[in-house]
Design an enzyme around this catalytic site. Structure first.
Site, PDB file in Angstrom:
ATOM      1  N   GLU A   1      -9.407   1.824   1.276  1.00  0.00           N
ATOM      2  CA  GLU A   1     -10.566   1.010   0.917  1.00  0.00           C
ATOM      3  C   GLU A   1     -11.576   1.687   0.013  1.00  0.00           C
ATOM      4  O   GLU A   1     -12.363   1.032  -0.663  1.00  0.00           O
ATOM      5  CB  GLU A   1     -11.237   0.500   2.201  1.00  0.00           C
TER       6      GLU A   1
ATOM      7  N   THR B   1       0.808  -1.213   0.000  1.00  0.00           N
ATOM      8  CA  THR B   1       0.000   0.000   0.000  1.00  0.00           C
ATOM      9  C   THR B   1       0.843   1.265   0.000  1.00  0.00           C
ATOM     10  O   THR B   1       0.337   2.333  -0.309  1.00  0.00           O
ATOM     11  CB  THR B   1      -0.878   0.005   1.254  1.00  0.00           C
TER      12      THR B   1
END
Lengths: 737, 327
Positions: A703, A463
């Site tokens: 998300e 990420t």
């Protein structure tokens, strides 16, 4: 300065991953390691009436065979993460003769080699007393359990629905899905003089440490969890999977390191998965598009062994200004392994139905879907009347529409045709994700050689955490990028936060920020005052000297500080629990309502004869507060959008209802997008720091990218074909009309 | 995977002797065999590696009979300029199969021997007559979206997954087979076996026999051919429905037609019914759809795969239209 906030610094972990130097959990060598193989239940519910391990125990190289007859250990005081513990499930396999779901671990063979363990595991003979089982929430014998505490009522939605001139009432379903990371679940465990060393792919090394310490009755300091890299987590590696406990138990009994790599097939049942959902959405509006009622009732698949609920309606209730809001949540228990977190667990499935319904309302009103959303933008949280910490959804839609070319859209379904005859569909949807945060610590050492080491037990799942944590420190200290080092994924480091709920940058990033400020202040004290500017200490008299010169004068040759940050709403006690490895999150609803927002657009092309759908392009514009690194943030958001396309058109864990088991349990049967499935992906992030959220002004990025995409694509498919498909995945047979 | 002995003979003759041993299996590209062994679906005691043997990997398209050595790689044929020009259906069937990495490794002979992707066969647990004869067929009352509609029985409804074999079925194709004692040539139509009571048996290949070449009788219809494949995603997936169509045209009228179907049958499936409708017809989309309808008239759908009848009708039509533009 080349390594500060807002710069597209390249990923610090990239060279190691590209060269193969990066070690994943299963790569760590353990001297004298033994290897484990699993056997899983062929039935979905019932009892083991006979288990014969004699042959397996005699097989070459076998060291141990664990079954429910030989384990004789349990979880102790530890339990399911959603009950306050750290486990993926409250049920530990091999602790009873009961079978609760298909694919449950029923034996573990440990041998000198992997091949011996696998060969011996085939020699175990098991007889079951099978009972009827239901793995689908649609099975006739399943009971829907209302969760009254999750209900929200504002005004009277039912009354408004009854009298409003335009209404929508539709039900949407999403299937079970699995994470399917390319890095398989794997655990190796080794005991050294009463201390436990575990290598396991983990999104929560501190929680894993705390949970294992509880189970084995040893101090947390005696558990070391190491996991510098994760090859895809997506929520599946956030909690302790039961086999990790079993492997640690086996290693202790054998007095030898033991390693297990879970085969792909078993990945579907030894961990968690995204449960199926069913949403009934009712909307009402005046003819001018003013929304008068929002009603969303969601039922989610849960497990017989654990109650799991991902309540999306507390988010969807806050999307549009409506005087009347009614939401309900319920769950349906099924005979499956415990469901769990999977990227935007509540929002990704919940927004599919909700945002498709908004599109249906736009069609019923004869109104542009972007205009409908913009018209009903709420000035404050429509449920609690809180102010937004920031909400730029209207700007997201305006910019997204511009980037996408939304104005070219003609509203009539099937009215846009490409040169090759393909039907063109344009669709859009709102995305939203709560921006929470929690306590985190960090340590920074700034040395006379100019190197700045940032250490904390946060996680980089691909990420960008390795990169952004360093940037936050570099911003304060003015350290050039090539001298920044970042250490993550190790429970011996200062406590980072779980990589879940999109909290890492806001939480651990804030901890790095306050720690960097402490290092700066210590540096300036050592220098006798002044300011730190671009790595130079500037004295009140205007003279400049490199910070490294000041550091060289320190006795130790460095300055090191350990700092802690917590959101205001978290108490000191909650903070201590969180730092020790407990779950401690602030709510998105505190003094302000704090959410990330996005406007997502999709263009699909549908073959007029074969009715196959291709995602031609996607556009997403997001309000995620301050962006620390536009390269890694873009990558994360684009990855979410690509997954959203997969969600819309491909992903489904098929449930064989007769056998109550997952059917397509390999990567040939479980489809997700390939490169060829994804056209152009455009991501833009609006400028803007949300310092009401935290000191570095960030909101969650991880998300939200997936959240609106399934609905945007479904809405585009409707626009192309005139067929409203109210389920995912949207498959060719749904459009053969 | 279970323990085995690995042998790597130097000549085909040695390989044929090794392969005749009970419990021996042949390994060529390995992309199917290793997969089956890792899933415990094949457990040979002896693995005879033939992947390196000389003389079995030539592709010769020059004569009246095209000849594909069994060890030629999928990628070699898929990228062969002459094959792409003269038999686009064959080249496309390979190009649309698997992934580039697999095509680089997998052989044309081994490709014919792919085993089904039926999840009940693959999962090693559920009742499956193909894996454990007599245990039953879970797909009959289970998840059967991907199952076959032709050549099936009450014992098995699994699909033949191959694209290459399907495209070959549209042509006059034969399989050359060697054993230590003899050699024989079997028409492709008789090489695979439709399911009766014994779905474990998928081809006529006997223990000790090795496929050495695939031959195709040259035809001008090759140029007017195509392979159309519909799958859930754009790459790296098996066909839901595929169709190979090869046409010779006389103006707008079809002079001769060859049609085969994939993703819908227990074996590569030639459709004489579709060919009959197309032959002599003026080729329009409507005519293509009529041919597709004829192709699927005898289909035996299950519980979740009836859509393949409608989809298949359209795939045949699309393939026929594409082929006619090339013919």
């Amino acid at each position: 300065m080349d390594g500060g906030i807002g710069l597209p610094v390249t990923r610090r972990d990239a060279p190691g991953k590209v060269s193969g130097d990066a070690q994943y959990a299963a790569d760590f060598p353990h001297a004298g390691c033994a290897y484990a193989a699993l056997t899983t239940s062929s039935i979905a519910r019932g009892r083991i009436v006979r288990i014969d391990t004699a042959q397996a125990e005699r097989a070459a190289g076998v060291q141990m065979v664990l079954t429910h007859r030989s384990l004789n250990e349990g979880l102790g005081e530890e339990t399911f993460a959603m009950k306050g513990g750290h486990m993926q499930s409250s049920f530990l396999p091999l602790t009873s003769d009961e079978v609760h779901y298909a694919g449950q671990i029923v034996s573990l063979v440990i041998a000198d080699t992997q091949e011996q363990a696998e060969a011996a595991s085939r020699l175990i003979a098991i007889d079951y007393d099978a009972q009827p089982a239901s793995a689908s929430m649609d099975d006739g014998d399943r009971v829907e359990k209302p969760l009254e505490s999750k209900s929200i009522d504002v005004g009277n939605a039912n009354a408004a629905l009854a009298i409003s001139p335009v209404t929508i009432d539709a039900t949407y379903v999403t299937p079970a899905q699995h994470h399917n990371p390319i890095e398989l679940y794997a655990t190796s465990a080794e005991w050294r003089e009463g201390r436990l060393l575990v290598h396991v792919p983990s999104q929560w090394v501190m929680g894993t440490r705390m949970g294992l310490a509880t189970i084995f009755g040893i101090p947390a300091e005696d558990v070391h969890v190491e996991c510098p890299y994760v090859g895809g987590g997506f929520g599946g590696k956030a909690t302790i999977l039961p086999h990790t406990v079993l492997i640690a138990m086996a290693a202790r009994r054998l007095g030898r390191a033991v390693k297990l790599v879970v085969p792909r097939e078993a990945m579907f049942t030894v961990g968690s998965f995204r449960p199926a959902t069913r949403s009934r959405v009712r909307l009402a509006a005046e003819r001018d598009g003013t929304i008068t009622a929002v009603s969303h009732e969601q039922a989610g698949q849960s497990a017989t062994i654990d109650h799991v609920s991902f309540a999306v309606t507390e988010v969807t209730a806050r999307m549009y200004a409506s005087p009347n809001i009614r939401v309900r949540e319920s769950t349906v228990a099924t005979d499956v392994n415990t469901p769990g977190f999977q990227r935007a667990p509540a929002e990704a499935p919940g927004f599919f139905g909700f945002e498709c319904a908004v599109d249906e309302l736009a069609v019923a009103l004869g109104m542009d879907p972007v205009a409908l959303r913009t018209k009903n933008e709420p000035a404050r949280d429509p449920v609690g009347n809180l102010a937004w910490s920031s909400r730029k959804l209207t700007e997201c839609f305006a910019r997204g529409a511009e980037l996408f070319g939304w104005s070219r859209r003609t509203p009539e379904p099937g009215s846009m045709v490409a040169e090759d005859g393909a039907l063109i569909g344009y669709g859009c949807a709102t995305a939203c994700y709560p921006s929470a945060s929690g306590p985190s610590a960090a340590r920074i050492r700034y040395s006379a050689d100019g190197v700045c080491i940032v250490s904390l037990s946060a996680h980089d799942l691909g990420t960008g955490a390795y990169t952004v944590m360093g940037q936050i420190a570099a911003e304060v200290l003015g350290v050039p990028n090539h001298l920044v080092r970042v250490q993550l994924g190790d429970s011996t480091l200062p406590s980072g936060i779980i990589a879940g709920g999109s909290v890492t940058t806001s939480s651990s990033g804030s901890a790095v920020h306050v720690t960097a400020l402490a290092v700066r202040d210590a540096l300036l004290r050592a220098a006798g005052g002044g300011e730190l500017v671009d790595g130079f200490v500037v004295s009140p008299d205007g003279s400049r000297r490199p910070a490294t010169e000041v550091l060289a004068e320190c006795t130790s040759g460095f300055i090191e500080e350990t700092g802690v940050w917590k959101p205001d709403s978290i108490s000191d006690k909650q903070m201590q629990n969180g730092l020790a490895g407990g779950m401690a999150f602030s709510s998105a609803l505190g003094k302000y309502a704090t959410y990330s927002f996005g406007a997502q657009f999709a263009e699909v092309r549908v073959d007029p004869l074969l009715r196959t759908v291709r995602v031609h392009r996607m556009v997403g514009v997001f309000d995620c507060g301050r962006i620390i690194n536009p390269r890694t943030a873009r990558s994360n958001l684009a990855g979410g959008m690509i997954w959203g396309a997969s969600f819309a058109l491909l992903e489904e864990t098929q449930i064989d209802r007769k056998r109550a088991r997952f059917a397509n349990t390999d990567l040939a049967g479980y489809h997700f997008s390939t490169n060829a499935d994804i056209g152009e992906v455009v991501v833009e992030m609006l400028d803007g720091s949300d310092t009401l959220a935290n000191p570095i002004g960030t909101k969650g990025v991880g998300e939200i990218g997936i959240v609106g995409m399934p609905a945007a694509i479904a809405n585009a498919v409707y626009h192309a074909t005139g067929v409203r498909v109210r389920k995912t995945p949207i498959q060719v047979e749904d459009l053969l009309v | 995977m279970q323990p085995f002995t690995y042998v790597r003979p130097d000549t085909l003759e040695q390989a044929l002797h090794e392969a005749a041993e009970p419990g021996a299996s042949v390994l060529a590209g390995g992309t199917t065999m290793v997969d089956l062994m890792r899933g415990d679906l094949a457990a040979p005691r002896r693995v005879v590696d033939i992947g390196h043997l000389p003389g079995l990997s030539e592709i010769d398209l020059s004569g009246p009979v095209l000849r594909f050595g069994a060890l030629a790689r999928m990628a070699d044929a898929a990228e062969d300029a002459a094959l792409k020009r003269d038999y686009p259906a064959l080249a496309e069937s390979l190009q649309l199969a698997a992934s580039q990495q697999l095509r680089n490794a997998a052989t044309l002979g081994g490709n014919l021997l792919q085993r089904t992707r039926c999840p009940y066969f693959r999962n090693g647990v559920s009742a499956c007559n193909k894996r454990v004869p007599g245990s039953g067929c879970s797909a009959l009352d289970g998840e059967d979206r991907e199952m076959a509609l032709f050549g099936i029985s009450d014992a098995c409804v699994a699909n033949y997954p191959g694209d290459w074999g399907t495209a070959l079925a549209a042509f006059d194709t034969a399989v050359e087979i060697r054993s230590a004692a003899a050699s024989r040539t079997v028409p492709l139509a008789n090489f695979h076996v439709a399911y009766g009571d014994d779905p474990a048996r998928e081809t006529v290949l006997e223990q000790g026999e090795i496929v050495t070449a695939i031959t195709v009788r040259a035809t001008p219809a090759g140029r007017g051919s195509t392979y159309a494949k519909v799958r859930d995603r754009q790459s790296y997936a098996y066909a839901l429905v595929s169709a190979a169509v090869a046409l010779e045209m006389d103006g707008d009228t079809v002079a001769s037609a060859r049609v085969s179907l994939g993703g819908v049958a227990s074996k590569p499936w030639r459709s004489a019914e579709a060919e009959a409708v197309l032959t002599g017809a003026t080729l329009t989309e409507a005519a293509g759809l009529r041919a597709g309808e004829a192709a699927f008239a005898g289909a035996r759908p299950g519980r979740h795969n009836a859509f393949k009848v409608e989809l298949g009708r359209r795939v045949v039509a699309r393939a026929a239209l594409t082929a006619s533009r090339r013919a």
